[in-house]
Design an enzyme around this catalytic site. Structure first.
Site, PDB file in Angstrom:
ATOM      1  N   CYS A  89     -10.217 -17.922   2.393  1.00 50.77           N
ATOM      2  CA  CYS A  89      -9.467 -17.976   3.722  1.00 50.77           C
ATOM      3  C   CYS A  89      -8.010 -18.236   3.510  1.00 50.77           C
ATOM      4  O   CYS A  89      -7.449 -18.155   4.487  1.00 50.77           O
ATOM      5  CB  CYS A  89     -10.092 -19.170   4.555  1.00 50.77           C
ATOM      6  SG  CYS A  89     -11.684 -19.072   5.191  1.00 50.77           S
ATOM      7  N   HIS A 137     -13.789  -3.197   3.949  1.00 49.12           N
ATOM      8  CA  HIS A 137     -15.339  -2.826   4.508  1.00 49.12           C
ATOM      9  C   HIS A 137     -15.228  -2.479   6.053  1.00 49.12           C
ATOM     10  O   HIS A 137     -14.189  -2.234   6.806  1.00 49.12           O
ATOM     11  CB  HIS A 137     -16.013  -4.410   4.510  1.00 49.12           C
ATOM     12  CG  HIS A 137     -15.319  -5.559   4.928  1.00 49.12           C
ATOM     13  ND1 HIS A 137     -15.148  -5.430   6.229  1.00 49.12           N
ATOM     14  CD2 HIS A 137     -15.068  -6.599   4.444  1.00 49.12           C
ATOM     15  CE1 HIS A 137     -14.740  -6.651   6.751  1.00 49.12           C
ATOM     16  NE2 HIS A 137     -14.508  -7.442   5.712  1.00 49.12           N
ATOM     17  N   CYS A 162     -17.053 -24.089   3.495  1.00 47.08           N
ATOM     18  CA  CYS A 162     -16.272 -23.344   4.539  1.00 47.08           C
ATOM     19  C   CYS A 162     -16.968 -22.527   5.344  1.00 47.08           C
ATOM     20  O   CYS A 162     -18.075 -22.056   5.034  1.00 47.08           O
ATOM     21  CB  CYS A 162     -15.432 -22.329   3.694  1.00 47.08           C
ATOM     22  SG  CYS A 162     -14.627 -21.028   4.744  1.00 47.08           S
ATOM     23  N   LYS A 184     -21.921 -12.105   9.734  1.00 49.08           N
ATOM     24  CA  LYS A 184     -20.585 -11.510   9.512  1.00 49.08           C
ATOM     25  C   LYS A 184     -20.789 -10.848   8.212  1.00 49.08           C
ATOM     26  O   LYS A 184     -21.387 -11.185   7.208  1.00 49.08           O
ATOM     27  CB  LYS A 184     -19.616 -12.671   9.450  1.00 49.08           C
ATOM     28  CG  LYS A 184     -18.259 -12.143   9.196  1.00 49.08           C
ATOM     29  CD  LYS A 184     -17.450 -13.253   9.043  1.00 49.08           C
ATOM     30  CE  LYS A 184     -16.075 -12.480   8.441  1.00 49.08           C
ATOM     31  NZ  LYS A 184     -15.038 -13.614   7.996  1.00 49.08           N
ATOM     32  N   HIS A 227     -16.829 -18.550   4.585  1.00 56.85           N
ATOM     33  CA  HIS A 227     -17.475 -18.032   3.286  1.00 56.85           C
ATOM     34  C   HIS A 227     -18.599 -18.723   2.757  1.00 56.85           C
ATOM     35  O   HIS A 227     -18.995 -18.189   1.742  1.00 56.85           O
ATOM     36  CB  HIS A 227     -16.284 -18.096   2.340  1.00 56.85           C
ATOM     37  CG  HIS A 227     -15.014 -16.911   2.928  1.00 56.85           C
ATOM     38  ND1 HIS A 227     -13.854 -17.581   3.545  1.00 56.85           N
ATOM     39  CD2 HIS A 227     -14.890 -15.698   2.817  1.00 56.85           C
ATOM     40  CE1 HIS A 227     -13.186 -16.492   3.591  1.00 56.85           C
ATOM     41  NE2 HIS A 227     -13.606 -15.556   3.036  1.00 56.85           N
ATOM     42  N   CYS A 283     -10.014 -23.649   1.044  1.00 57.42           N
ATOM     43  CA  CYS A 283     -10.784 -22.410   0.727  1.00 57.42           C
ATOM     44  C   CYS A 283      -9.894 -21.205   0.187  1.00 57.42           C
ATOM     45  O   CYS A 283      -9.060 -20.695   1.001  1.00 57.42           O
ATOM     46  CB  CYS A 283     -11.594 -22.111   1.950  1.00 57.42           C
ATOM     47  SG  CYS A 283     -12.347 -20.554   1.689  1.00 57.42           S
ATOM     48  N   HIS A 316     -12.848  -3.940   8.702  1.00 59.19           N
ATOM     49  CA  HIS A 316     -11.477  -3.609   8.722  1.00 59.19           C
ATOM     50  C   HIS A 316     -11.470  -2.253   9.565  1.00 59.19           C
ATOM     51  O   HIS A 316     -10.467  -1.753  10.327  1.00 59.19           O
ATOM     52  CB  HIS A 316     -10.983  -3.392   7.332  1.00 59.19           C
ATOM     53  CG  HIS A 316     -10.883  -4.557   6.374  1.00 59.19           C
ATOM     54  ND1 HIS A 316     -11.655  -4.607   5.279  1.00 59.19           N
ATOM     55  CD2 HIS A 316     -10.203  -5.568   6.520  1.00 59.19           C
ATOM     56  CE1 HIS A 316     -11.383  -5.775   4.807  1.00 59.19           C
ATOM     57  NE2 HIS A 316     -10.669  -6.501   5.579  1.00 59.19           N
ATOM     58  N   LYS A 332     -16.451  -9.136   2.264  1.00 62.37           N
ATOM     59  CA  LYS A 332     -16.463  -8.939   0.798  1.00 62.37           C
ATOM     60  C   LYS A 332     -16.986  -9.886  -0.039  1.00 62.37           C
ATOM     61  O   LYS A 332     -17.780  -9.946  -0.834  1.00 62.37           O
ATOM     62  CB  LYS A 332     -15.019  -8.604   0.236  1.00 62.37           C
ATOM     63  CG  LYS A 332     -14.445  -7.295   0.905  1.00 62.37           C
ATOM     64  CD  LYS A 332     -12.957  -7.266   0.416  1.00 62.37           C
ATOM     65  CE  LYS A 332     -12.177  -8.013   1.516  1.00 62.37           C
ATOM     66  NZ  LYS A 332     -10.919  -7.770   1.251  1.00 62.37           N
TER      67      LYS A 332
END
Length: 513
Positions: free
Chosen positions: A131, A19, A145, A302, A148, A128, A22, A305
Site C-alpha cells: 500500500c 491488471h 493489511c 479483489k 494485501h 505495508c 487498471h 498483482k
C-alpha cells in the site's frame, strides 16, 4: 454548458504489468472525458504512472535490473493498454522523469513549508509496502493489511510531517458545502465521518537510505525523499505545468468549470483528505468532483498483482477484441460497487447488446434504405414514432453519465435499440414497400429508424468511440456530430446518403467450458 474541464485517473504503481482493475479505471475515465466534451468547450484527460515507490525498487531488485529500467518498461505496458482499449489521454505523466512533475512536487513542498505546515520528528509505525502506507494496529485484520493480507513491517525513523490536523475544519467545510463533491453519497459520508473523528498529522517523507536513494529529494535535505503518496498526489496539477507558467494550468485547472478525479475505493483517504489539505496549504484550487469506483473481483475477492489473482486485460483484448472488453466494463460493471467480470459476461454482453442488438439494427436500416430508397434517407413525417423513445434515451443517458453511472447510461442506449428494432418489426417496411399507397408510411418508418440509429451512435460515442464513428459514417454523418436536445430525430437526417457497412459487431465465440 461552456467552459473547460479536467479529468484524471489515479496513477498506478508500475512494479508489474497492468491488471483488469487498471483497465476499468482507464475505460471509465476515458468515457467520462468523452461525455464531458459534449457539454464543455474542451477537456484535458490526464493519467500516468506512479514510479517513486519502494515497491518499484524492490521489484527491480528481484528482477535484477535497474529501477529506472523496470519502471520505464512497465510504464510502457500501461500506455500500450490505454491504446489497446481506445483510451485517449491528453498526457501520460511519468513521475520519476517528468520535469514538470519534479518541479511541481518540489514547489508544493516548499509552499507547505512556507505555510508552517511541515515539521520533523521521529516516527514509528507499521508499514505495508504494498500500500505504501502506515497502518494503526486497529486498522489491521488479524494482524495483516486489509488490502494485501500481509503483515506490515515495523519501521522507526526520523521523518517530516504535514500538519493535516490544521485543515480539519476547512476540509469539513469544503465537503459539507459541496465545494468538493464525492460520488457516490455513501463515500462522501464515509470521508466526512473520518474527518469529523479528528485528523492526525501524517508522515510525508522517508529516509533516502530505506528508499534505496529512489524518489524526489526533500528540498534542503538530501537524507530524505518525499513519501511516494505525497509526491504522487501533486501530479494532477504538475502535469499542467503550473510552475512553468504553462497556460494549460489556468485553462484546465484554475479556470476550469469541472475538475474531476476518478479513483478506486482503497485510496479514498489519500485523495479525499490528504490531497485537498495539501492543495489548501499550497494555495491551489481543489478538485470539484471525486468519483470513487469499486473493485473488480474474482470469486468475490479483489484482484491484484500482489494477491496473485490478477487478470491480464491485454489477453482479454487479444481474445475477444477491445470493443467487447470495453463494452463489458462499462455496460455490466456497477460504477460504485464491486463485481466480477468473467469471460462469459464479456461475450454475453457483446453478443446480446451489440451483435444482436445495435449491430443488427444498423444492418437492417442501411439495407432497407438502400433497397427501397436508393440509399437516400427519405423525408417522412417527423411527428410521433420513435421520437419519444429517442428523447427519453438521450435525456436518461445524459443524466446517468452526469452522475458518473456508466452502466445506467448504457441501459438507456440498449433500451432505445430494442425499441427501434421492435418498431421495424411492427411497421414491416418490407410489406409497405410492396404497396405504392403506403409510400408515405414507408418514408416515415425509414426516417425514424435511421434517426434512431444516428441517435444511438451519438450516445455510444463515449462508450465505443470507434464503433460510433463507423455507424455515423454509414449514415453519412460526421464522426463529431452533435445534436441539440430538440434535434435528435430530424435535421440533417433526411437526404443523407447511407451505405451498408461491413459487420461492425461480428459475433464472438463463447469461451470454452
Amino acid at each position: 454548458m461552456t467552459g473547460t474541464g479536467f479529468i484524471s485517473t489515479t496513477i498506478p504503481y508500475v512494479n508489474a504489468r497492468p491488471h483488469l482493475g487498471h483497465a476499468l479505471e482507464f475505460v471509465e475515465t476515458d468515457a467520462y472525458a468523452r461525455f464531458m466534451r459534449t457539454h464543455l468547450d474542451d477537456v484535458f484527460f490526464l493519467t500516468g504512472s506512479d514510479e517513486n515507490a519502494l515497491k518499484n525498487v524492490l521489484a527491480a531488485e528481484t528482477a535484477g535490473i535497474a529501477t529506472a529500467d523496470l519502471v520505464a518498461r512497465n510504464a510502457a505496458s500501461f500506455q500500450d493498454l490505454l491504446a489497446r482499449l481506445g483510451c485517449a489521454p491528453d498526457h501520460f505523466v511519468r513521475t520519476s522523469v517528468d520535469p514538470l512533475h519534479l518541479a511541481g512536487a518540489t514547489e508544493i513542498w516548499q509552499r507547505m513549508a512556507a505555510a508552517g505546515d511541515i515539521y520533523s520528528r521521529a516516527y514509528e509505525g507499521l508499514y505495508c509496502v504494498g500500500c505504501e502506507q502506515f497502518y494503526e494496529p486497529g486498522e489491521l485484520v488479524d494482524g495483516a493489511c486489509p488490502e494485501h493480507l500481509t503483515a506490515p513491517e515495523p519501521v522507526r525513523e526520523q521523518n517530516y510531517f504535514f500538519r493535516l490536523s490544521r485543515y480539519q475544519d476547512d476540509l469539513l467545510k469544503c465537503l459539507e458545502s459541496g465545494e468538493l463533491v464525492i460520488h457516490p453519497e455513501t463515500r462522501r459520508n464515509e470521508v466526512i465521518s473520518f474527518v469529523r473523528a479528528g485528523l492526525q498529522d501524517i508522515s510525508i517523507s522517508r529516509s533516502a537510505h530505506r528508499a534505496r536513494g529512489w524518489g524526489i529529494p526533500v528540498p534542503g535535505d538530501d537524507s530524505q525523499v518525499m513519501y511516494v503518496w505525497i509526491d504522487a498526489l501533486t501530479n494532477y496539477t504538475n502535469a499542467l505545468g503550473w510552475t512553468a507558467g504553462d497556460p494549460r494550468y489556468e485553462r484546465f485547472w484554475a479556470g476550469a468549470a469541472r475538475r474531476v478525479h476518478v479513483m478506486g475505493k482503497g485510496v479514498i483517504r489519500f485523495h479525499a483528505v490528504y490531497w485537498p489539505a495539501m492543495l489548501l496549504s499550497a494555495g491551489l484550487p481543489l478538485p470539484t468532483d471525486l468519483v470513487v469506483h469499486g473493485y473488480i473481483t474474482a470469486g468475490g475477492r479483489k484482484i491484484g498483482k500482489s494477491l496473485g489473482n490478477a487478470v491480464d486485460p491485454v489477453a482479454l483484448v487479444e481474445r475477444f477484441g477491445a470493443r467487447a472488453v470495453r463494452y463489458a466494463l462499462l455496460a455490466t460493471f456497477a460504477p460504485f460497487g464491486d463485481g466480477d467480470i468473467t469471460e462469459e459476461r464479456i461475450v454475453a454482453a457483446y453478443n446480446t447488446d451489440l451483435a444482436n442488438g445495435l449491430g443488427n439494427l444498423v444492418n437492417r436500416v442501411t439495407s432497407m434504405v438502400g433497397r427501397y430508397r436508393g440509399s437516400v434517407v427519405p423525408a417522412g413525417d417527423r411527428a410521433g414514432g420513435l421520437g419519444p423513445a429517442v428523447a427519453t434515451a438521450a435525456s436518461g443517458f445524459d443524466q446517468a453519465m452526469a452522475a458518473f453511472d456508466h452502466r445506467a447510461a448504457v441501459q438507456h442506449l440498449t433500451t432505445l435499440v430494442g425499441r427501434a428494432n421492435s418498431y421495424v418489426d411492427e411497421h414491416a417496411p418490407w410489406h409497405l414497400a410492396k404497396q405504392p399507397s403506403e409510400a408515405d408510411r414507408l418514408d416515415t418508418c425509414l426516417l425514424h429508424t435511421a434517426a434512431a440509429v444516428r441517435a444511438a451512435a451519438v450516445l455510444l460515442r463515449p462508450v465505443l468511440p470507434d464503433a460510433a464513428a463507423e455507424i455515423l459514417a454509414a449514415l453519412g454523418q460526421p464522426a463529431d456530430l452533435r445534436l441539440a436536445a430538440d434535434d435528435w430525430l430530424g435535421a440533417g437526417m433526411a437526404g443523407a446518403r447511407v451505405e451498408k457497412p461491413a459487420a461492425i459487431f461480428p459475433r464472438i465465440d463463447a469461451p470454452a467450458t
